[in-house]
Write a protein that holds these residues in place. Structure first.
Motif, short mmCIF file in Angstrom:
data_model
loop_
_atom_site.label_atom_id
_atom_site.label_comp_id
_atom_site.label_asym_id
_atom_site.label_seq_id
_atom_site.Cartn_x
_atom_site.Cartn_y
_atom_site.Cartn_z
N PHE A 143 -1.28 5.03 -7.36
CA PHE A 143 -0.98 3.81 -6.60
C PHE A 143 -1.76 2.61 -7.13
CE2 PHE A 143 0.94 5.34 -2.31
CZ PHE A 143 1.93 6.00 -3.01
N ALA A 144 -2.94 2.82 -7.73
CA ALA A 144 -3.65 1.72 -8.38
C ALA A 144 -2.80 1.19 -9.53
CB ALA A 144 -5.02 2.17 -8.87
N CYS A 145 -2.17 2.09 -10.28
CA CYS A 145 -1.25 1.67 -11.35
C CYS A 145 -0.07 0.91 -10.76
CB CYS A 145 -0.76 2.88 -12.13
SG CYS A 145 -2.03 3.78 -13.04
N SER A 146 0.44 1.38 -9.61
CA SER A 146 1.56 0.72 -8.95
C SER A 146 1.19 -0.70 -8.56
CB SER A 146 1.97 1.50 -7.70
OG SER A 146 2.37 2.81 -8.00
N VAL A 147 0.03 -0.87 -7.95
CA VAL A 147 -0.40 -2.19 -7.50
C VAL A 147 -0.59 -3.13 -8.68
CG1 VAL A 147 -2.29 -3.46 -6.40
CG2 VAL A 147 -1.39 -1.40 -5.33
N HIS A 148 -1.16 -2.63 -9.77
CA HIS A 148 -1.36 -3.47 -10.96
C HIS A 148 -0.01 -3.96 -11.50
CE1 HIS A 148 -3.05 -5.15 -14.56
NE2 HIS A 148 -2.49 -4.25 -15.35
N ALA A 149 0.97 -3.06 -11.57
CA ALA A 149 2.30 -3.44 -12.07
C ALA A 149 2.93 -4.51 -11.17
CB ALA A 149 3.20 -2.21 -12.15
N VAL A 150 2.79 -4.33 -9.87
CA VAL A 150 3.35 -5.31 -8.94
C VAL A 150 2.62 -6.65 -9.07
CG1 VAL A 150 3.63 -5.87 -6.49
CG2 VAL A 150 4.22 -3.59 -7.35
N ASN A 151 1.32 -6.62 -9.23
CA ASN A 151 0.57 -7.86 -9.45
C ASN A 151 1.04 -8.58 -10.71
OD1 ASN A 151 -1.00 -7.64 -7.16
ND2 ASN A 151 -2.71 -6.66 -8.21
N ARG A 152 1.36 -7.81 -11.74
CA ARG A 152 1.82 -8.41 -13.00
C ARG A 152 3.16 -9.14 -12.82
NH1 ARG A 152 -0.26 -9.83 -17.28
NH2 ARG A 152 1.04 -8.74 -18.79
N ALA A 186 2.37 -3.48 -18.12
CA ALA A 186 1.40 -3.10 -17.09
C ALA A 186 0.79 -1.77 -17.50
CB ALA A 186 2.06 -2.99 -15.73
N HIS A 187 -0.53 -1.77 -17.64
CA HIS A 187 -1.23 -0.58 -18.15
C HIS A 187 -2.37 -0.21 -17.21
CE1 HIS A 187 -2.85 2.29 -20.93
NE2 HIS A 187 -3.97 1.63 -21.10
N LEU A 188 -2.35 1.02 -16.72
CA LEU A 188 -3.39 1.56 -15.84
C LEU A 188 -3.49 0.76 -14.53
CD1 LEU A 188 -6.16 2.49 -18.48
CD2 LEU A 188 -4.12 3.76 -17.78
N GLY A 189 -4.65 0.83 -13.87
CA GLY A 189 -4.79 0.20 -12.56
C GLY A 189 -6.07 -0.59 -12.41
N PRO A 190 -6.40 -1.47 -13.37
CA PRO A 190 -7.68 -2.19 -13.31
C PRO A 190 -7.81 -3.08 -12.09
CG PRO A 190 -6.19 -3.26 -14.88
CD PRO A 190 -5.55 -1.95 -14.48
N GLY A 191 -8.96 -3.00 -11.45
CA GLY A 191 -9.22 -3.85 -10.30
C GLY A 191 -8.43 -3.49 -9.06
N CYS A 192 -7.74 -2.35 -9.09
CA CYS A 192 -6.83 -2.02 -7.99
C CYS A 192 -7.24 -0.77 -7.20
CB CYS A 192 -5.41 -1.84 -8.53
SG CYS A 192 -4.72 -3.35 -9.28
#
Length: 363
Positions: A169-178, A307-313
């Protein structure tokens, strides 16, 4: 005080379709390392593709081999800290007895990306579960969190299922932020697997005008609808490009997020997104994908974002679970013990499966 075992079980990758459940000595934490008893470790599409020999992991004439064997598999893990090496408690802010998760990347902290704070793009780019010695993963009874890991404490309020979904889900949130979603956007998400279902929940929190989810599995589409999708479309049953254009006065969607891993979804998105739209590519593909690049440039002037990995998420997802703004309900469908890892891998990708977990203490 908990008595630790002298030996552990761990699933070791020796090569394509050559994974072995082995017994090894309990690892000992060195300086600024944590010994963690694994609570659960998810099977990801990348684990599945790696097991079956996808070239992106094992190399071909185009790019070199990435996986270094033998290596303990697994990067979607969490657990309880049971021992800390010198300086580890102060360094990570956790202590024995705490539940914790390490981000999937083990950054070098030396390259230009790490030095500039963009650690998730580390040039060395060790990922737990793929790099022998430097990053043994979480498909084991116990594992070590390495000194350069990004570690996050998990509150006791989260369930096992929620803890196991923090990484994806951290990866999911990062992709959505992008995607930089705005209030008036029509968003199309292709793919309602574990990561896609995390994206559904994150997108809803961005409150776009409309969220349309595309998949080919009816039960996943039903779950996406339950989690907040306004419309769900089955790409096997209808012309989804025509449907989306009909819903948008012929223009197409404002944002398209690709999370299927199927090359056909890339071309589908390029046809579906409007001129000057935003296309976010998240998937790990098992084979190369070809597209008409003139659509991206000359015809539509699209904004293409990876979108790569889940940085900051990770902290964000932990907080959203804690506040009840994200849920694991219906997403974790199967749990297997380490002894039954072969059945777990066979179950991954079947119609009834969404997230499959290896739980060391499962019956």
């Amino acid at each position: 005080m908990t008595t630790l075992p002298t030996t552990i079980k761990r699933l070791v990758n020796h090569g394509p379709e050559d994974y072995r459940l082995e017994t090894a000595a309990l690892p000992q934490p060195g300086e600024r390392e944590l010994l963690v008893k694994i609570g659960a470790c998810g099977i990801c599409a990348s684990d599945f593709h790696c097991y079956h020999g996808a070239p992106m992991f094992w190399g071909n004439e185009t790019f070199p081999r990435y996986v270094k064997t033998p290596v303990v598999a697994g990067h979607e893990f969490y657990g309880e800290v049971v021992a800390a090496g010198p300086g580890a408690e102060e360094h990570f802010g956790v202590a024995p007895g705490d539940r914790a998760i390490a981000e999937q990347i083990v950054p070098c902290d030396k390259c230009r990306f790490c030095r500039s704070g963009q650690y998730w793009m580390c040039e060395k780019h060790d990922i737990y579960g793929f790099q022998a010695q430097d990053a043994d993963g979480g498909m084991a009874d116990y594992m070590l969190f390495k000194p350069t890991s990004r570690v996050h404490k998990i509150p006791q309020s989260l369930s096992l299922e929620e803890c196991a979904l923090i990484e994806p889900f951290a990866c999911s949130v990062h992709a959505v932020n992008r995607a930089s979603i705005e209030f008036n956007d029509v968003v199309v998400l292709a793919g309602a697997g574990t990561l896609g279902l995390g994206m559904v929940q994150a997108i809803r929190l961005k409150t776009p005008k409309k969220l349309i989810v595309i998949d080919t599995m009816p039960h996943r589409l039903a779950l996406a609808k339950q989690l907040g999708a306004d419309e769900v479309l089955n790409a096997l049953d209808e012309d989804v490009v025509a449907r989306v254009k009909a819903m948008t006065e012929g223009y197409g969607c404002d944002v398209y997020i690709e999370a299927t891993g199927n090359p056909a979804a890339v071309n589908q998105g390029l046809q579906m997104v409007r001129k000057l739209g935003r296309f976010v590519e998240f998937s790990v593909f098992s084979r190369e994908t070809s597209v008409d690049w003139s659509i991206i440039g000359d015809r539509k002037e699209l904004d293409i974002r990876g979108a790569h990995l889940g940085p900051g998420c990770y902290e964000t997802v932990i907080d959203l679970f804690h506040r009840g703004l994200m849920t694991a309900e219906g997403i974790v469908t199967h749990k297997f013990s380490l002894d039954n890892w072969q059945e777990a891998f066979k179950t991954f990708g079947t119609p009834e499966a969404v997230k499959v977990l290896l739980v060391p203490e499962a019956e």
